[in-house]
Design an enzyme around this catalytic site. Structure first.
Site, short mmCIF file in Angstrom:
data_model
loop_
_atom_site.label_atom_id
_atom_site.label_comp_id
_atom_site.label_asym_id
_atom_site.label_seq_id
_atom_site.Cartn_x
_atom_site.Cartn_y
_atom_site.Cartn_z
N ASP A 1 0.87 -1.18 0.00
CA ASP A 1 0.00 0.00 0.00
C ASP A 1 0.90 1.23 0.00
O ASP A 1 2.02 1.15 -0.50
CB ASP A 1 -0.95 -0.06 1.20
CG ASP A 1 -2.25 0.69 0.94
OD1 ASP A 1 -2.19 1.82 0.46
OD2 ASP A 1 -3.34 0.14 1.22
N HIS B 1 2.07 1.88 -3.24
CA HIS B 1 1.15 2.82 -3.87
C HIS B 1 1.72 4.24 -3.91
O HIS B 1 1.01 5.18 -4.21
CB HIS B 1 -0.20 2.81 -3.15
CG HIS B 1 -0.97 1.52 -3.36
ND1 HIS B 1 -2.23 1.32 -2.87
CD2 HIS B 1 -0.63 0.38 -4.01
CE1 HIS B 1 -2.65 0.10 -3.22
NE2 HIS B 1 -1.69 -0.49 -3.89
#
Ligand SMILES: *[C@@H]1O[C@H](CO)[C@@H](O)[C@H](O)[C@H]1NC(C)=O
Ligand SMILES: *[C@@H]1O[C@H](CO)[C@@H](O)[C@H](O)[C@H]1NC(C)=O
Length: 427
Positions: A234, A257
């Site tokens: 993430d 991310h």
């Protein structure tokens, strides 16, 4: 005669050098002994509190014992030695009654239990340091959440996945040297902390491990994160509501991310983030590069953010502001929003795989004060899609010619006042 002189010289030099060395050795030994003795009064080694360190026995009680002693001792160090693997269950190194300045010297490995019975439902974190003043985790050790059993969601473990290492309500926190890997969820979280320093650390989890943020900041101020390598599933770094005066530099991010502010304003909440600098970053193979994301219906603001010297390689969307963030397929359009203003991009270069720039701002509260200086983004060779920059209700200034051009995308100047803008002041 010459021969005898030589023999005498050799014998003498042997004698003197060995005497000299034994003197040194004695001095050294004495020094070591004194050092050990001095240290033992303030060093609390988990092995002395019954830890086995074999990776199977439950060492939680030993860690609690060593902490209880370290907590009461001025200038103490809790030692987790190298060469051992410690299985530790949910634990809180709780500090309201501890002396300041405790060092948690982590050179060994700490692993999390994987059996469902070790976890209560709704456990928010595995290792917690709370309400401390001047606390440091140092060393070359490893914290391993053994998260793969959680990521696969096999049904037996609780639905809420814990953060591996969390600091709460502490002032003067240092985390350095260690590796945090395979976290169940976020690797390292700071909530309600001030004066935080994180450097020379690593987080490591596969790119497809769900919700495994590298470092997560919330309600924290005066935070510096630098010289670290963050790989996860993430956000490498996620900056949430209540954060200000945050500096992030010399970070390598990916997979993951990217580095992001948000998401903010979920379920009509108010969010405030200001004065964030993210500079000298390399990002590769991530979903976004530098991103700000807010939910519709929130309030508050994100103000004064600088993204500078960002080198991206094969990043899906390097530059993104999304005021329509939604983790479902569709979210209701609402008029209120977390205001986004004063966002500066300087020297953002490299390759993208989907689109270079995406600014989706709110109709009722457009983004303002976006500046772009020295932007050079090219479609990556592998990319089959090379979309043009996207802008919606995004206002600002182009300082130098950008590649690709955003001239027909970013609106120049300021948005007309909508009245809602006064809410910015409420942060
Ligand atoms: C912004 O944050 C930096 C630390 O990153 C700090 O040095 C500076 O004083 C802050 N500026 C303001 C206006 O608060
Ligand atoms: C919400 O607003 C955006 C921007 O005006 C528009 O493109 C979108 O279709 C709207 N969505 C809904 C569900 O009304």
């Amino acid at each position: 005669m010459k021969g005898i002189k030589l023999i005498i010289a050799i014998v003498f030099s042997l004698w003197s050098s060995s005497t000299f060395e034994s003197c040194i050795a004695a001095t050294r030994g004495n020094y070591h002994w004194r050092k050990l003795k001095a240290a033992s009064a303030t060093n609390f080694n988990v092995l002395d509190y019954g830890a086995k360190g074999d990776g199977h026995a439950d060492d939680t009680k030993a860690f609690q014992g060593a902490w209880a002693a370290a907590c009461k001792t001025e200038g103490s160090t809790m030692v987790v030695p190298s060469g051992y693997v410690f299985l530790v269950k949910i634990i809180s190194f709780s500090g309201p009654n501890c002396v300041p300045n405790i060092v948690f010297q982590l050179d060994g490995k700490i692993i999390a239990p994987t059996s469902p019975s070790a976890w209560g439902s709704g456990t928010l974190q595995w290792l917690e340091f709370t309400k401390l003043s001047k606390i440091a985790i140092k060393g070359k050790g490893v914290i391993d959440g053994q998260g793969s059993v959680w990521w696969s969601g096999n049904g037996k473990l609780p639905g809420t996945k814990p953060t591996a290492l969390r600091f709460y309500g502490s002032n003067g926190v240092t985390v350095t040297g260690i590796t945090i890997q395979n976290s169940q969820q976020t690797h390292l979280k700071f909530d309600s902390c001030t004066n935080v320093q994180v450097f020379d650390i690593k987080t490591s989890s596969p790119g497809d491990s769900p919700n495994t943020d590298g470092i997560h900041l919330q309600n924290s101020q005066e935070v510096v994160i630098y010289s670290s390598t963050l790989a996860c599933g993430d956000d490498c770094i996620s900056i949430q509501t209540g954060c200000s005066n945050v500096l992030v530099h010399n970070i390598n991010c990916g997979p993951g991310h990217g580095i992001g502010i948000g998401s903010l304003g979920r379920e009509n909440t108010k969010a405030c983030v200001r004065n964030v600098t993210v500079r000298d970053i390399t990002i590769q193979n991530t979903l976004t590069g530098v991103r700000i994301k807010t939910w519709q219906g929130g309030s508050g603001s994100v103000q004064n953010v600088l993204f500078s010297n960002i080198q991206v390689t094969d990043v899906k969307t390097p530059i993104m502001i999304d005021q329509y963030y939604c983790d479902k397929s569709k979210c209701r359009n609402q008029t209120s929003a977390v205001a986004v203003s004063g966002i500066h991009y300087v020297n953002v270069k490299g390759t993208y795989t989907w689109e270079p720039v995406y600014f989706a701002c709110s109709d009722s509260l457009p983004c303002s004060g976006i500046t772009m200086d020295t932007i050079e983004l090219k479609a990556s060779q592998e990319s089959k899609n090379s979309n043009v920059p996207f802008c919606w209700a995004a206002y600002g200034e182009i300082k130098t010619k950008t590649v690709p051009p955003v001239d027909n995308c970013l609106e120049r100047g300021n948005p007309r006042s909508t009245g809602i803008i006064s809410k910015i002041d409420s942060c």
